[in-house]
Design a protein around this motif. Sequence first.
Motif, PDB file in Angstrom:
ATOM      1  N   UNK A  79      51.752  41.257 -14.442  1.00 18.84           N
ATOM      2  CA  UNK A  79      52.659  41.878 -13.464  1.00 18.84           C
ATOM      3  C   UNK A  79      52.429  41.317 -12.068  1.00 18.84           C
ATOM      4  N   UNK A  80      51.152  41.007 -11.733  1.00 23.07           N
ATOM      5  CA  UNK A  80      50.884  40.454 -10.394  1.00 23.07           C
ATOM      6  C   UNK A  80      51.446  39.037 -10.278  1.00 23.07           C
ATOM      7  N   UNK A  81      51.394  38.273 -11.407  1.00 23.58           N
ATOM      8  CA  UNK A  81      51.965  36.907 -11.391  1.00 23.58           C
ATOM      9  C   UNK A  81      53.483  36.949 -11.170  1.00 23.58           C
ATOM     10  N   UNK A  82      54.135  37.902 -11.858  1.00 19.98           N
ATOM     11  CA  UNK A  82      55.596  38.047 -11.716  1.00 19.98           C
ATOM     12  C   UNK A  82      55.948  38.392 -10.268  1.00 19.98           C
TER      13      UNK A  82
ATOM     14  N   UNK B 166      58.956  50.826  -5.217  1.00 19.74           N
ATOM     15  CA  UNK B 166      58.040  51.509  -6.153  1.00 19.74           C
ATOM     16  C   UNK B 166      57.284  52.640  -5.454  1.00 19.74           C
ATOM     17  N   UNK B 167      56.810  52.370  -4.238  1.00 22.40           N
ATOM     18  CA  UNK B 167      56.036  53.371  -3.487  1.00 22.40           C
ATOM     19  C   UNK B 167      56.909  54.552  -3.044  1.00 22.40           C
TER      20      UNK B 167
ATOM     21  N   UNK C  44      52.300  48.486 -10.212  1.00 23.41           N
ATOM     22  CA  UNK C  44      52.522  47.059  -9.937  1.00 23.41           C
ATOM     23  C   UNK C  44      51.809  46.631  -8.648  1.00 23.41           C
ATOM     24  N   UNK C  45      51.837  47.511  -7.648  1.00 23.17           N
ATOM     25  CA  UNK C  45      51.147  47.221  -6.380  1.00 23.17           C
ATOM     26  C   UNK C  45      49.633  47.128  -6.617  1.00 23.17           C
ATOM     27  N   UNK C  46      49.111  48.066  -7.426  1.00 22.47           N
ATOM     28  CA  UNK C  46      47.666  48.058  -7.707  1.00 22.47           C
ATOM     29  C   UNK C  46      47.253  46.757  -8.394  1.00 22.47           C
ATOM     30  N   UNK C  47      48.071  46.312  -9.364  1.00 23.12           N
ATOM     31  CA  UNK C  47      47.759  45.054 -10.069  1.00 23.12           C
ATOM     32  C   UNK C  47      47.760  43.875  -9.099  1.00 23.12           C
ATOM     33  N   UNK C  48      48.746  43.869  -8.205  1.00 24.76           N
ATOM     34  CA  UNK C  48      48.846  42.778  -7.231  1.00 24.76           C
ATOM     35  C   UNK C  48      47.653  42.788  -6.275  1.00 24.76           C
ATOM     36  N   UNK C  49      47.270  43.992  -5.841  1.00 20.59           N
ATOM     37  CA  UNK C  49      46.139  44.098  -4.893  1.00 20.59           C
ATOM     38  C   UNK C  49      44.815  43.740  -5.555  1.00 20.59           C
ATOM     39  N   UNK C  50      44.677  44.035  -6.851  1.00 18.42           N
ATOM     40  CA  UNK C  50      43.410  43.666  -7.519  1.00 18.42           C
ATOM     41  C   UNK C  50      43.253  42.149  -7.570  1.00 18.42           C
ATOM     42  N   UNK C  51      44.390  41.416  -7.554  1.00 18.40           N
ATOM     43  CA  UNK C  51      44.344  39.948  -7.482  1.00 18.40           C
ATOM     44  C   UNK C  51      44.078  39.494  -6.051  1.00 18.40           C
ATOM     45  N   UNK C  52      44.851  40.050  -5.095  1.00 15.15           N
ATOM     46  CA  UNK C  52      44.734  39.632  -3.694  1.00 15.15           C
ATOM     47  C   UNK C  52      43.378  40.001  -3.095  1.00 15.15           C
ATOM     48  N   UNK C  53      42.892  41.202  -3.443  1.00 14.49           N
ATOM     49  CA  UNK C  53      41.656  41.701  -2.820  1.00 14.49           C
ATOM     50  C   UNK C  53      40.461  41.592  -3.756  1.00 14.49           C
ATOM     51  N   UNK C  54      40.494  40.643  -4.639  1.00 15.39           N
ATOM     52  CA  UNK C  54      39.363  40.396  -5.538  1.00 15.39           C
ATOM     53  C   UNK C  54      38.114  40.102  -4.688  1.00 15.39           C
ATOM     54  N   UNK C  55      37.054  40.935  -4.801  1.00 16.18           N
ATOM     55  CA  UNK C  55      35.887  40.764  -3.925  1.00 16.18           C
ATOM     56  C   UNK C  55      35.113  39.473  -4.159  1.00 16.18           C
TER      57      UNK C  55
ATOM     58  N   UNK D 160      50.061  53.688   3.050  1.00 18.33           N
ATOM     59  CA  UNK D 160      49.186  54.732   2.503  1.00 18.33           C
ATOM     60  C   UNK D 160      48.532  54.282   1.192  1.00 18.33           C
ATOM     61  N   UNK D 161      49.244  53.495   0.418  1.00 23.36           N
ATOM     62  CA  UNK D 161      48.686  53.010  -0.855  1.00 23.36           C
ATOM     63  C   UNK D 161      47.709  51.850  -0.657  1.00 23.36           C
TER      64      UNK D 161
END
Length: 580
Positions: A5-8, A24-25, A33-44, A170-171
Amino acid sequence: MHSPSSQILMRKGKRGAAVYVQSECSRTTDPQHLKDLLSTLLNPQKPIEELETVDWIKWLIAGGKTPVEFSSIVRRYDNGTTCGLVWTANFVAYRCRTCGISPCMSLCAECFQKGNHEGHDFNMFRSQAGGACDCGDTSVMKEAGFCERHGPHAHIGKPILPPELLAVSQAVMPLIILRLIQHLRSHSIPDILEDQLQSVQDADCFITMLHDYSGMGAAMRHVMTSALINPQLYAQLTEIPSVDSEYAQFMKEAQRMYEKSLKSLPGPEPPDEYKAYPALQDSLVHRTFLEELVFWTVKFEFPQKLVCLLLNMLPDPDYKEAFTRAFVLHYARISRLLVGSSDPDTLSNRVVHVSVQLFSNEELATKMAEELHLLHVMVVSLRDMMSKILVPNAKKNFHFVVDCSKHVMRDHCYWPLVSDLSNLLSHRPVALLFLSDDSLLEMWFSFLSMFQGMNVNQRELSTHVEFEPNTYYAAFSAELEAPASAMWALAIHLRDTGSVHLTKMLLKHCLAALEEWLEAINFKCPEQTDPYQVSFHIPLHRYLAAFTCQAVRAQGILLKDALPPASLLQLIMMHPLRIQ
């Protein structure tokens, strides 16, 4: 790894992804979908300094508008009542004594010029430690001095914020803050300050982004505050996942480094009866992102960028109290930090840059003194700082005084603490708490005794004194800044018959300390004074003189009732006479 979903979403581009996420929000409080995208962008495990990540976040939060357009729209809904502009050292600001309720109030040039201060007692000054504009804050200055943009009524007529405007913020905000905390945790070891400061420098674009959001006004600051002070959010996001994964391994290692850092910042050893006080406990326990962020700010010796971020949020009232509590919880550890710092002067200014904003508010200062025992924390910290540099006062006695040649005294490491104490004692309710607490007064006079008879001058009879020691300046400024400043701050509040009992209590503790000192120096009769040595530092005598004078002049006590017995008075008088 990127989730499907983050790739899409990423293939849609920043604006396209932002439009989808905004929609979505607006529909759900759990945007998957936002959470999936952020887990990619904000990968520690990715470097935090990647500018592309910051750009993506800005576009997502803007929800389909450009980041600049979004900022402009959010600012229209700024219903903040205070200015809160933060500045660093050498900034030119104003102080108006006519309008000030607190002696520490200050105004930025714009608020001063737009307020009405004609004929007032004001001055323009160059800030030494940094500060923040108090325009609109009714606890620090009178309403008559506010400019038209600030004050309790400044929000009237402002448009109401549409809820969907900040839905993505907020998310996203809790996860931005989590990413910064993960970075600080994973770069806290080795315990070398230069490396730690580099880790803050690496996160510069991230911290700048948070600065920009806090600058958008009250609405966005409220979103940030909600993320920073929510204990459930902190517990949930910092929890180590039960499923074994690369992320879980990273979180486990970051937690280990965080716990090691906590142990590396010990506080002073308090008296047994104070060990249960939250700010004097052995181990620090953080319950919110804000508390942990304050910890890293203290641990890394107050990096300017982090300090300014924390101060920028102060116009939000919920944040101000939460931040003050977090600062007080770490306060005792700051004294140890000041002693060990390689640059105590810069560190002192940065500590006071924060504390003066918090302790100038009477209601907040009183709350901290009552609920978190802030006065006890300060006196314990000061006493701990001085107890490490004690030396015998002279041969043939067992009185110990501070060694004025030590770096703590030479470099004024104690200055932030005594400055903060004087600021607190300028508030009448806080001063009355101080004066009515027996154990606190006893501890304060044991602290003053460390200055009593310090820096003894010995008359040389046989050889020429080639070099005068420069300890006299350290001794003079220490007594002026520590015992004397607190003495005058307290004396102001003892001016009526209603506070006679407090003056008597203070004089009782002062006399007890003097008797203990006379016994420690084995001084039993007036003829015992040594003609070849003298100390100019007798703070216990000065307290006795100042408060006896106050009792007789302002509170209606008869001199004969205020003075100690004649035999004791004769002994007490000999040292001031010896100086003469």
